[in-house]
Design a protein around this motif. Sequence first.
Motif, mmCIF file in Angstrom:
data_model
loop_
_atom_site.group_PDB
_atom_site.id
_atom_site.type_symbol
_atom_site.label_atom_id
_atom_site.label_comp_id
_atom_site.label_asym_id
_atom_site.label_seq_id
_atom_site.Cartn_x
_atom_site.Cartn_y
_atom_site.Cartn_z
ATOM 1 N N SER A 1 0.690 -1.507 -0.100
ATOM 2 C CA SER A 1 0.307 -0.210 0.187
ATOM 3 C C SER A 1 1.063 1.437 0.164
ATOM 4 N N GLN A 2 1.848 1.233 0.893
ATOM 5 C CA GLN A 2 2.824 2.837 0.763
ATOM 6 C C GLN A 2 3.475 2.508 -0.500
ATOM 7 N N ALA A 3 4.219 1.502 -1.274
ATOM 8 C CA ALA A 3 4.561 1.372 -2.371
ATOM 9 C C ALA A 3 3.512 1.820 -3.533
ATOM 10 N N LYS A 4 2.520 1.666 -3.580
ATOM 11 C CA LYS A 4 1.801 2.245 -4.512
ATOM 12 C C LYS A 4 0.767 3.295 -4.403
ATOM 13 N N ALA A 5 1.462 3.871 -3.034
ATOM 14 C CA ALA A 5 0.894 5.391 -3.077
ATOM 15 C C ALA A 5 1.389 6.639 -3.409
ATOM 16 N N THR A 6 0.465 7.294 -4.082
ATOM 17 C CA THR A 6 0.549 8.601 -4.675
ATOM 18 C C THR A 6 0.960 9.982 -3.797
ATOM 19 N N ASN A 7 0.314 9.680 -2.015
ATOM 20 C CA ASN A 7 -0.080 10.854 -1.708
ATOM 21 C C ASN A 7 1.209 10.561 -0.856
ATOM 22 N N LEU A 8 2.172 10.244 -0.216
ATOM 23 C CA LEU A 8 2.705 9.861 0.953
ATOM 24 C C LEU A 8 3.094 11.379 1.289
ATOM 25 N N ASP A 9 3.638 12.323 0.656
ATOM 26 C CA ASP A 9 3.440 13.365 1.820
ATOM 27 C C ASP A 9 2.353 13.490 1.603
ATOM 28 N N ALA A 10 1.295 14.177 1.183
ATOM 29 C CA ALA A 10 0.319 14.839 1.513
ATOM 30 C C ALA A 10 -0.968 13.969 2.456
ATOM 31 N N ILE A 11 -0.516 12.389 3.010
ATOM 32 C CA ILE A 11 -0.861 11.553 4.341
ATOM 33 C C ILE A 11 -0.099 11.440 5.472
ATOM 34 N N ARG A 12 1.627 12.389 5.518
ATOM 35 C CA ARG A 12 2.610 11.650 6.178
ATOM 36 C C ARG A 12 1.982 12.853 7.850
ATOM 37 N N ILE A 13 1.869 12.097 8.433
ATOM 38 C CA ILE A 13 1.692 13.025 9.597
ATOM 39 C C ILE A 13 3.206 14.242 10.336
ATOM 40 N N PRO A 14 2.551 15.670 10.246
ATOM 41 C CA PRO A 14 3.721 16.597 10.125
ATOM 42 C C PRO A 14 4.143 16.692 11.549
ATOM 43 N N VAL A 15 4.820 15.104 11.909
ATOM 44 C CA VAL A 15 5.453 15.447 13.640
ATOM 45 C C VAL A 15 6.571 16.398 13.615
ATOM 46 N N GLU A 16 6.139 17.260 12.658
ATOM 47 C CA GLU A 16 8.020 18.764 13.910
ATOM 48 C C GLU A 16 6.932 19.418 14.237
ATOM 49 N N GLN A 17 6.197 19.685 13.956
ATOM 50 C CA GLN A 17 4.785 20.697 14.122
ATOM 51 C C GLN A 17 4.448 19.725 15.394
ATOM 52 N N VAL A 18 5.079 19.051 16.449
ATOM 53 C CA VAL A 18 4.523 19.102 17.932
ATOM 54 C C VAL A 18 4.976 19.224 18.810
ATOM 55 N N ASN A 19 4.942 20.214 19.176
ATOM 56 C CA ASN A 19 5.247 20.808 20.726
ATOM 57 C C ASN A 19 5.923 20.450 22.073
ATOM 58 N N ALA A 20 5.578 19.423 21.744
ATOM 59 C CA ALA A 20 5.524 18.405 23.672
ATOM 60 C C ALA A 20 6.528 17.683 23.696
ATOM 61 N N PRO A 21 6.917 17.858 24.982
ATOM 62 C CA PRO A 21 7.843 16.188 24.700
ATOM 63 C C PRO A 21 7.052 14.910 24.057
ATOM 64 N N LEU A 22 7.431 13.902 22.979
ATOM 65 C CA LEU A 22 7.606 12.722 23.297
ATOM 66 C C LEU A 22 8.226 11.717 22.976
ATOM 67 N N LEU A 23 7.374 10.671 23.901
ATOM 68 C CA LEU A 23 7.866 9.230 24.345
ATOM 69 C C LEU A 23 6.347 8.213 23.213
ATOM 70 N N THR A 24 8.246 7.288 22.261
ATOM 71 C CA THR A 24 7.069 6.312 21.434
ATOM 72 C C THR A 24 7.770 5.244 21.520
ATOM 73 N N ILE A 25 7.245 4.146 21.554
ATOM 74 C CA ILE A 25 6.831 2.925 22.101
ATOM 75 C C ILE A 25 6.613 2.266 20.828
ATOM 76 N N ALA A 26 8.128 1.453 20.666
ATOM 77 C CA ALA A 26 7.630 0.074 19.212
ATOM 78 C C ALA A 26 8.600 -1.234 19.178
ATOM 79 N N GLY A 27 7.856 -2.044 19.117
ATOM 80 C CA GLY A 27 8.166 -3.577 18.494
ATOM 81 C C GLY A 27 9.198 -3.798 16.940
ATOM 82 N N GLU A 28 9.977 -4.442 17.641
ATOM 83 C CA GLU A 28 10.784 -4.998 15.965
ATOM 84 C C GLU A 28 9.920 -5.529 15.532
ATOM 85 N N LYS A 29 9.046 -6.730 16.386
ATOM 86 C CA LYS A 29 8.393 -7.860 15.852
ATOM 87 C C LYS A 29 6.609 -7.616 15.732
ATOM 88 N N ASP A 30 6.243 -6.551 15.487
ATOM 89 C CA ASP A 30 5.416 -5.906 15.345
ATOM 90 C C ASP A 30 4.792 -6.447 14.062
#
Length: 434
Positions: free
Chosen positions: A311-340
């Motif tokens: 789906s990502q490889a075929k998408a033509t609008n990735l820039d438009a649908i990317r979440i603009p996280v550079e606009q986040v002004n608060a401290p951010l913690l992300t948590i992720a699993g490598e085997k998700d």
Amino acid sequence: MTPRIVVTPIRALIDQPLQLSVYDLMPKQKVTIKVQTKDDNDAIFEASALYEANQDGNLHLASTAPLSGSYKGIDAEGLVWSMERIGKKHGDYFDKWNAEPLTYSFTLEDSSGKLLDTAHVHRKFYDETVKRVPVHEAELVGTLFHPDTAQAFPGVLVVGGSDGGVNEHAAALLASKGYTVLSLAYFGAEGVSKDLENIPLEYFQKATLWLKSHDAADNTVSLIGYSRGGELALLLASTYDDYQSVIAGAPGAYVTSGLRNTIYAPIPAWTQQNAPLPYLKFTYTAKHFLNIGKSILTRKPFSFLPIWSLSQAKATNLDAIRIPVEQVNAPLLTIAGEKDECWPSADYARMVQHELHGKRTDNKHLYYEEGGHFLAFPYGLPGMPTSTYMHVGGGMIMDFGGTKKGNADAARETWHYVQDFLFAHTKKTSLHYS
């Protein structure tokens, strides 16, 4: 003397470690210890292991490794997190959404299967020091938990994932640590949309402002989201400058499509100012449908990762649908699993980390090599059975990835990180992370 199984504490919050000992066995006697509980659907989950007593006829799970069994570790908590649903070849998801206590029943059996002793422990998510308040006002639906005092505490807004509804148990546990927590429903519950479809971002802003002004809150709100809620948390924090801190578990990096009858559909999940937000559309091939069919016929767990990749490889609008996280002004913690195996949350978290590189020194990004999708609060809590697979209907078993031990270890560790992160950014204390 009669053999005794002793589990302590008998009543405690879910995140307090258990201790288990057996006394008055014969020297070197082999026994089986089993544990059972029920989830909120009354499905029975169980684990067992074979142990050998020491020369004194005692055993302590903190120092005695099992000879065999479903748990290959050494403590009582391992028996708990390794529980699997009875009658399911690949296990199943442990459904927990209300804040009622769990009862764990431990049994001790000899080599012939004779019952020697039983012990019951009750694992709570909150106690009488915390107040539960159903919320059906200001067009909001959810449940508020807060310490039952006149003092105001830091506010926390919790949003769940693609299962919808309300995560009351997690909100209650966090409130027990000194927070005013609103677990907000945004679909899949009475009073809100049936499906994840055209949900206004303004709904969450209204909930944020409502919580911020509540008498039990200290005029601050932190935001915690998981899975689709992790996508939502990043989207909200990129849009509104209202949050003291933000935690996104198993997050997305793109705006993705909505859900209809729990299935991804070509519909918008979110709107803003009555306009649908552009989203990533799923792309399937004949091979994908063939693999889904084979998975159903063979009862083999199915991973959605190939569909996300295409789906990502075929998408033509990735820039438009990317979440603009550079606009986040608060401290951010992300948590992720490598085997998700649900979606590539570790890759998405790295995208977020890359976009935020150098912006703040108090952002934190955690990755777990053996972690899958359900590895952190509010979906992975210490003291509970862990989940790697889910029977999603129609004969399909969905693979959410990771190992049970990997998810349990991550749940235990990240619960401390979540508390420390919130404490550092809401209670004005400087903490250091290793």
